[in-house]
Design a protein around this motif. Sequence first.
Motif, PDB file in Angstrom:
ATOM      1  N   MET A   1      -6.923 -21.715  -9.929  1.00  0.00           N
ATOM      2  CA  MET A   1      -7.870 -21.466  -8.849  1.00  0.00           C
ATOM      3  C   MET A   1      -7.533 -20.164  -8.137  1.00  0.00           C
ATOM      4  SD  MET A   1      -6.533 -24.059  -5.873  1.00  0.00           S
ATOM      5  CE  MET A   1      -7.561 -23.440  -4.572  1.00  0.00           C
ATOM      6  N   ILE A   2      -8.470 -19.706  -7.365  1.00  0.00           N
ATOM      7  CA  ILE A   2      -8.214 -18.544  -6.527  1.00  0.00           C
ATOM      8  C   ILE A   2      -7.559 -19.046  -5.250  1.00  0.00           C
ATOM      9  CG2 ILE A   2      -9.294 -16.656  -5.270  1.00  0.00           C
ATOM     10  CD1 ILE A   2     -11.569 -16.875  -7.380  1.00  0.00           C
ATOM     11  N   GLN A   3      -6.443 -18.453  -4.916  1.00  0.00           N
ATOM     12  CA  GLN A   3      -5.723 -18.969  -3.751  1.00  0.00           C
ATOM     13  C   GLN A   3      -6.123 -18.262  -2.461  1.00  0.00           C
ATOM     14  OE1 GLN A   3      -1.568 -18.831  -4.725  1.00  0.00           O
ATOM     15  NE2 GLN A   3      -1.743 -20.575  -6.077  1.00  0.00           N
ATOM     16  N   ALA A   4      -6.490 -17.011  -2.582  1.00  0.00           N
ATOM     17  CA  ALA A   4      -6.860 -16.293  -1.367  1.00  0.00           C
ATOM     18  C   ALA A   4      -7.647 -15.047  -1.738  1.00  0.00           C
ATOM     19  CB  ALA A   4      -5.631 -15.918  -0.566  1.00  0.00           C
ATOM     20  N   VAL A   5      -8.454 -14.619  -0.805  1.00  0.00           N
ATOM     21  CA  VAL A   5      -9.155 -13.348  -0.943  1.00  0.00           C
ATOM     22  C   VAL A   5      -8.838 -12.535   0.300  1.00  0.00           C
ATOM     23  CG1 VAL A   5     -11.408 -12.231  -1.001  1.00  0.00           C
ATOM     24  CG2 VAL A   5     -11.017 -14.297  -2.325  1.00  0.00           C
ATOM     25  N   MET A   6      -8.471 -11.293   0.087  1.00  0.00           N
ATOM     26  CA  MET A   6      -8.137 -10.443   1.224  1.00  0.00           C
ATOM     27  C   MET A   6      -8.812  -9.093   1.046  1.00  0.00           C
ATOM     28  SD  MET A   6      -4.054 -10.887   1.594  1.00  0.00           S
ATOM     29  CE  MET A   6      -3.317 -12.392   2.171  1.00  0.00           C
ATOM     30  N   VAL A   7      -9.265  -8.566   2.152  1.00  0.00           N
ATOM     31  CA  VAL A   7      -9.655  -7.157   2.178  1.00  0.00           C
ATOM     32  C   VAL A   7      -8.781  -6.526   3.252  1.00  0.00           C
ATOM     33  CG1 VAL A   7     -11.481  -5.495   2.571  1.00  0.00           C
ATOM     34  CG2 VAL A   7     -11.999  -7.663   1.467  1.00  0.00           C
ATOM     35  N   ILE A   8      -7.982  -5.550   2.857  1.00  0.00           N
ATOM     36  CA  ILE A   8      -7.038  -4.932   3.784  1.00  0.00           C
ATOM     37  C   ILE A   8      -7.313  -3.436   3.790  1.00  0.00           C
ATOM     38  CG2 ILE A   8      -4.616  -4.640   4.369  1.00  0.00           C
ATOM     39  CD1 ILE A   8      -3.982  -7.036   2.649  1.00  0.00           C
ATOM     40  N   SER A   9      -7.325  -2.856   4.961  1.00  0.00           N
ATOM     41  CA  SER A   9      -7.538  -1.415   5.025  1.00  0.00           C
ATOM     42  C   SER A   9      -6.251  -0.699   4.630  1.00  0.00           C
ATOM     43  CB  SER A   9      -7.923  -1.006   6.442  1.00  0.00           C
ATOM     44  OG  SER A   9      -6.776  -0.999   7.256  1.00  0.00           O
ATOM     45  N   THR A  10      -6.373   0.577   4.303  1.00  0.00           N
ATOM     46  CA  THR A  10      -5.180   1.323   3.904  1.00  0.00           C
ATOM     47  C   THR A  10      -4.224   1.529   5.081  1.00  0.00           C
ATOM     48  OG1 THR A  10      -6.641   3.226   4.081  1.00  0.00           O
ATOM     49  CG2 THR A  10      -6.016   2.553   1.885  1.00  0.00           C
ATOM     50  N   GLN A  11      -4.700   1.152   6.285  1.00  0.00           N
ATOM     51  CA  GLN A  11      -3.792   1.173   7.435  1.00  0.00           C
ATOM     52  C   GLN A  11      -3.021  -0.135   7.551  1.00  0.00           C
ATOM     53  OE1 GLN A  11      -3.882   4.043   9.518  1.00  0.00           O
ATOM     54  NE2 GLN A  11      -5.120   4.718   7.785  1.00  0.00           N
ATOM     55  N   GLY A  12      -3.330  -1.072   6.682  1.00  0.00           N
ATOM     56  CA  GLY A  12      -2.636  -2.352   6.744  1.00  0.00           C
ATOM     57  C   GLY A  12      -3.329  -3.375   7.621  1.00  0.00           C
ATOM     58  N   LYS A  13      -4.543  -3.051   8.088  1.00  0.00           N
ATOM     59  CA  LYS A  13      -5.265  -4.007   8.938  1.00  0.00           C
ATOM     60  C   LYS A  13      -6.120  -4.913   8.068  1.00  0.00           C
ATOM     61  CE  LYS A  13      -5.771  -1.650  13.353  1.00  0.00           C
ATOM     62  NZ  LYS A  13      -4.932  -2.537  14.131  1.00  0.00           N
ATOM     63  N   PRO A  14      -6.092  -6.209   8.308  1.00  0.00           N
ATOM     64  CA  PRO A  14      -6.938  -7.108   7.525  1.00  0.00           C
ATOM     65  C   PRO A  14      -8.387  -6.963   7.948  1.00  0.00           C
ATOM     66  CG  PRO A  14      -5.787  -8.331   9.215  1.00  0.00           C
ATOM     67  CD  PRO A  14      -5.271  -6.935   9.297  1.00  0.00           C
TER      68      PRO A  14
ATOM     69  N   HIS B   1      -8.326  -0.658  -5.330  1.00  0.00           N
ATOM     70  CA  HIS B   1      -8.203   0.248  -4.205  1.00  0.00           C
ATOM     71  C   HIS B   1      -9.437   1.141  -4.210  1.00  0.00           C
ATOM     72  CE1 HIS B   1      -5.724   3.592  -2.058  1.00  0.00           C
ATOM     73  NE2 HIS B   1      -6.709   3.122  -1.334  1.00  0.00           N
ATOM     74  N   LEU B   2     -10.307   0.951  -3.219  1.00  0.00           N
ATOM     75  CA  LEU B   2     -11.549   1.726  -3.158  1.00  0.00           C
ATOM     76  C   LEU B   2     -11.641   2.358  -1.783  1.00  0.00           C
ATOM     77  CD1 LEU B   2     -13.916  -0.877  -4.780  1.00  0.00           C
ATOM     78  CD2 LEU B   2     -13.094   1.215  -5.831  1.00  0.00           C
ATOM     79  N   ALA B   3     -11.747   3.653  -1.765  1.00  0.00           N
ATOM     80  CA  ALA B   3     -11.840   4.394  -0.494  1.00  0.00           C
ATOM     81  C   ALA B   3     -10.696   3.967   0.430  1.00  0.00           C
ATOM     82  CB  ALA B   3     -13.202   4.179   0.132  1.00  0.00           C
ATOM     83  N   THR B   4     -11.030   3.388   1.579  1.00  0.00           N
ATOM     84  CA  THR B   4      -9.964   3.046   2.526  1.00  0.00           C
ATOM     85  C   THR B   4      -9.607   1.572   2.488  1.00  0.00           C
ATOM     86  OG1 THR B   4     -11.633   2.716   4.210  1.00  0.00           O
ATOM     87  CG2 THR B   4     -10.602   4.877   4.131  1.00  0.00           C
ATOM     88  N   LEU B   5     -10.027   0.888   1.446  1.00  0.00           N
ATOM     89  CA  LEU B   5      -9.818  -0.564   1.432  1.00  0.00           C
ATOM     90  C   LEU B   5      -9.125  -1.030   0.152  1.00  0.00           C
ATOM     91  CD1 LEU B   5     -13.303  -1.718   2.736  1.00  0.00           C
ATOM     92  CD2 LEU B   5     -11.161  -1.810   3.997  1.00  0.00           C
ATOM     93  N   TYR B   6      -8.309  -2.062   0.333  1.00  0.00           N
ATOM     94  CA  TYR B   6      -7.801  -2.805  -0.821  1.00  0.00           C
ATOM     95  C   TYR B   6      -8.561  -4.122  -0.894  1.00  0.00           C
ATOM     96  CZ  TYR B   6      -3.592   0.131  -0.892  1.00  0.00           C
ATOM     97  OH  TYR B   6      -2.712   1.173  -0.968  1.00  0.00           O
ATOM     98  N   PHE B   7      -9.139  -4.412  -2.032  1.00  0.00           N
ATOM     99  CA  PHE B   7      -9.745  -5.724  -2.269  1.00  0.00           C
ATOM    100  C   PHE B   7      -8.763  -6.518  -3.118  1.00  0.00           C
ATOM    101  CE2 PHE B   7     -13.991  -5.057  -0.640  1.00  0.00           C
ATOM    102  CZ  PHE B   7     -14.055  -3.671  -0.568  1.00  0.00           C
ATOM    103  N   VAL B   8      -8.326  -7.628  -2.582  1.00  0.00           N
ATOM    104  CA  VAL B   8      -7.237  -8.363  -3.221  1.00  0.00           C
ATOM    105  C   VAL B   8      -7.659  -9.796  -3.481  1.00  0.00           C
ATOM    106  CG1 VAL B   8      -4.823  -8.996  -3.052  1.00  0.00           C
ATOM    107  CG2 VAL B   8      -5.653  -7.004  -1.819  1.00  0.00           C
ATOM    108  N   PHE B   9      -7.487 -10.243  -4.703  1.00  0.00           N
ATOM    109  CA  PHE B   9      -7.678 -11.658  -5.029  1.00  0.00           C
ATOM    110  C   PHE B   9      -6.332 -12.194  -5.494  1.00  0.00           C
ATOM    111  CE2 PHE B   9     -12.441 -12.432  -5.879  1.00  0.00           C
ATOM    112  CZ  PHE B   9     -12.811 -11.501  -4.922  1.00  0.00           C
ATOM    113  N   ILE B  10      -5.973 -13.345  -4.950  1.00  0.00           N
ATOM    114  CA  ILE B  10      -4.723 -13.974  -5.386  1.00  0.00           C
ATOM    115  C   ILE B  10      -5.089 -15.232  -6.164  1.00  0.00           C
ATOM    116  CG2 ILE B  10      -2.626 -15.135  -4.605  1.00  0.00           C
ATOM    117  CD1 ILE B  10      -3.814 -12.809  -2.176  1.00  0.00           C
TER     118      ILE B  10
END
Lengths: 166, 944
Positions: A1-14, A66-75
């Motif tokens: 299963m997918i455990q988490a979805v995160m979008v984090i900015s390159t500044q480290g802000k969720p 990693h797209l522009a200023t964002l990280y799209f992360v799926f765990i």
Amino acid sequence: MIQAVMVISTQGKPRLLKFYNFQPPEKHQELVRGVFQLLSARPENVSNFVEADAIFGPGAKLVYKHLATLYFVFIFDSSENELAMLDLVQVFVETLDRCFKNVCELDIVFNFNKLHTILDEMILGGQVIETSSEQIVKSVEEIARLEKQSSTASIIPKSISDRFSR
Amino acid sequence: MASAPSAPATAPSLLDTLFQLSLDDLVKSLRADPSAAGESAAIVRALSVVHREIRAPEAATKAAALQKLTYLSSLYFAPVASHPLAFPAIELLASPHLPHKRLAYLAASLSLHPSSLSLLPLATHQLHKDLSPSTSSAVSHHVCALALHLLASPAAAAAPDLAVHLAHDLVPHLSRGSPRAIAAAVRVMAACPSGAVPLLFKPLAACLASPDPRASTAAAAAFCELSAPPADPAPFLPLAPDLYNLLTTSRSNWALIKVLKVFARLAPLESRLAARIVDPVCQLLSSSSAMSLTIECIHTVLTALPAHAAAVALAIGKVKEFLGSSDDPNLRYLGLLALGMLSPAYVSTVNESHDVIVLSLGDPDSNIRREALHLTMGMVDDNNVQDIAGMLASHAARSDPEFANEILGAVLAACGRNVYELVSDFDWYVLLLADIAKSLHCAQGDEIGRQLVDVGLRVKDARPELVQSARTLLIDPALLGNQLISPVLSSAAWVCGEYINFVKDPVELVEALLQPRTGLLPMSVRAVYIQAVLKVITFCCNLYCERLNDSNKELDLVFDESAIDQTAVRSSETEIRPGEDEILMASTTEKDPFSQKSIVYMISLIEATIGPLVECKEVEVLERAHNLMGFLHLLREIQELKDMKVGDHTKHNRVKELVKNMQTIFSQELSPVSVNALKKVSPPEDLVLNENLAELADVVSEDDTTPSTSIFLSCRGSHSAETEDESATSVGSSSLLSEHRKRHEIFYLPTGKAEEDANNYPCANDPLLSADNRIATEDKSEAVQLVSDWKKIKSTRSRPKVVKLDGEDFLSSMMANANIAKENSLSCTVRGVLMGRDAKPLSSPKVSDRTTGGMPKNMDSGESSSQRVENIDDGIGSHSRTSKPQNNEKEKSAIPLESDGKEARKHRTSGRSGHRQGKQKNRERPSTQPNVVPQAPLIQDFLL
């Protein structure tokens, strides 16, 4: 299963956090920080997969874009295919792009609810329920229409700025 | 424009509602001041407003406040007190207004918390209502989706009651084949298997055969999730026909991937299954253009179908394509992962890709590097270990620090595995260890240090080269400043001291051990250095005396008497030190280091360097320094040996004897100790296990280790040379020990005199560390006594105080060492042996308990597996005979079996927990009624 979805900015802000396994709220910040440190240390043009056992427990993997200023992360765990997850990230980003017309970080910052609506059309309880970006956009638009119908009954405007701008 | 409502109204009013900030306003205010302080101030401000607003009677105000609170708690980790979010959320779930309802559901699914679960039952009715398919309007459909989301949220998974109550409501949705309901059903079944599985399994299984591809895909994903480890996949075997059908007919890559994953778990359980699926899998593998499906096929073939050579060959071909894709690091990474999954039978395939793997070691992607390292380590065997280790060591020198250490750690682990089973040339290995230690970013000091000592202890033939390598490490002043490798230097110093007979130039070694930069070393390492110096100087002096004797025998008759004395002593000691002759042989060839001149030089060098350390604050260093200085004080006489040949014979003999005795202590061989040594110590026959232990219960419960520690400490006093590794722990435990002794004086052997001495001695550094200091000061006082009164030499050497503490045990334990002995540090040996004897009554009941507990468990699982096999045979047999199971009759026959399987599994787990309880009981029981090993409860469990 997918455990988490995160979008984090390159500044480290969720910018978007959704956990499908229970994680105590006081740990959320730590998880975001851990993921961000992991990702920000990676150079460009390397593989999109990272073993995330240290952060999310044994067997957890992480796929990111990693797209522009964002990280799209799926765990996700061993029940998901790595490349399929990478596709899913792509679907998510495409859908955002369609919904917001050239999505940028500000769209994501200011559309908390819509973002969750889009994600919920795609994933439920860690299971993928829809993989077609077109279908998702359609559902999201349908929901917006329904809400609009319903909110015509509302007497009090949502915010003062709305009221003044009328 | 609007300003923030600052009026601190006591109750929410219409004014609040009118002037309420929306979420957008909140976001803007948060972004107005991006500094951390400004942001947190804005959060605090917003939270205080939200907490007031959320109690407003108007739904709109409440909803906006809830939305803001959800946002803050989700993305700004605002500390939301235990449940202010939960209650309004649940209140708003019932709102007829769709946007409010949506907000409430979002808030509930994002932030419900097990601590607020007590509120969730309040939502049960609302969820039930929203889930029931009253109308088929778009709104109700959407509301239903919201309810399903909440039902599948992590908070609901922690509330099995909710799952049980709402499982019924899922059934109609499942029969419609809604992917949402299918996904939610997975969570509900996981949350409460006993309540939900009987209800939901059948409709879920029916979805697998659904003509709607969305339903069948979702169902395949559902079963993939349910059969994932740690769950047991066996109960899902009856679904194999449906899954097979999907595998051959589905066109959805998502569905195929999930089906393949399930088959990869099922195939090892049922051999016929592998034969059935191998063809369709190979077909997919060769025809599919989707990489995700290809890699999944490869996984399935490599993990579940290793016996089908053609399929494996096909998969390996694909893997090689992946490895060759230079433009896509993802494919290369996955290709390396797949290679790592190859069973050992295909190790030659891995070797074929050797070049690619080695190249990948230098990849910019750390994933790929790590996987390549993993594969490289998998290739190591006893033929190529030198090549690979050498290649990796040179690679580490070129890598970034983190990866370099991963490489070095892997090399050390591989070479050290199973007592160096891969290493045949230890001279090479010792050199490699020294090289690794000297490499730039090496942080593997502990492991290298351990292996240096370990090799020294275990491999006699490697010692000359080991000493050489240790020497190169010790004489390099640049290494002393590097804290990371101080454990290596510590081991090197120990090795040089212990195997001093292989050292070519002791003078140079002493200089290296005492060079000024040793001040940079940690104190624990300095202590080892000082001890090594003591060993070196003892060795040199002893040889000097021996030579003096020999020459005197020829030249002068004056020393006859002493010579006879000497030989007598030696003959009496031959059995303890077999290496004596060898040492003599080795040394007589080189005369320089053992001349009087060089010895005097060494002594003065030592005095100059170690002298200041006598006032060191660190007890270990202090103690060693005192030992060394005391010994040197006695050796002063040696300078006069040659000059006054007609001097006091007895005095000279004393010195020689002293040197010789010291040498005896150090020259005893240390052997490694097997981990199992303790088990091999059989308890004495007359020892009645568990007798009298009840009386000791209060002593033991406080600190079981203290009795043995006291013995261990006493040995150390007389034998400090070889127990240096243990020093750190002894310091820690000594204060505990003294306290323990105070309280339980009666259980200790009388040591009145020792303590008196310690108390009388004026310059004890730290009263807290009394036990350790006592030994240090004892040594010091001994040294002083020796100087002042030669007659006591003999008695002090055997350390009467120590002997009092432990009686003859000291000698016998030394002998026992030699016999049982198999571990690297002597102190461990001592403790092992002593504890083996003393603590046996404590440990043996546990051991027997473990074995009795283990057996029924095995039998239990054996029974259950046979049961499982029956199930499988029934399920699969009925299906595979008819092969295409489209009719529902078959489905019906399969499902009860399935649920049986589930039941069986539940039984098994409950049985197992029963065992656990039984085991605990057993563990407690021996303390009260130890003679009967309680079998009865175990057998009962087993019969269950």
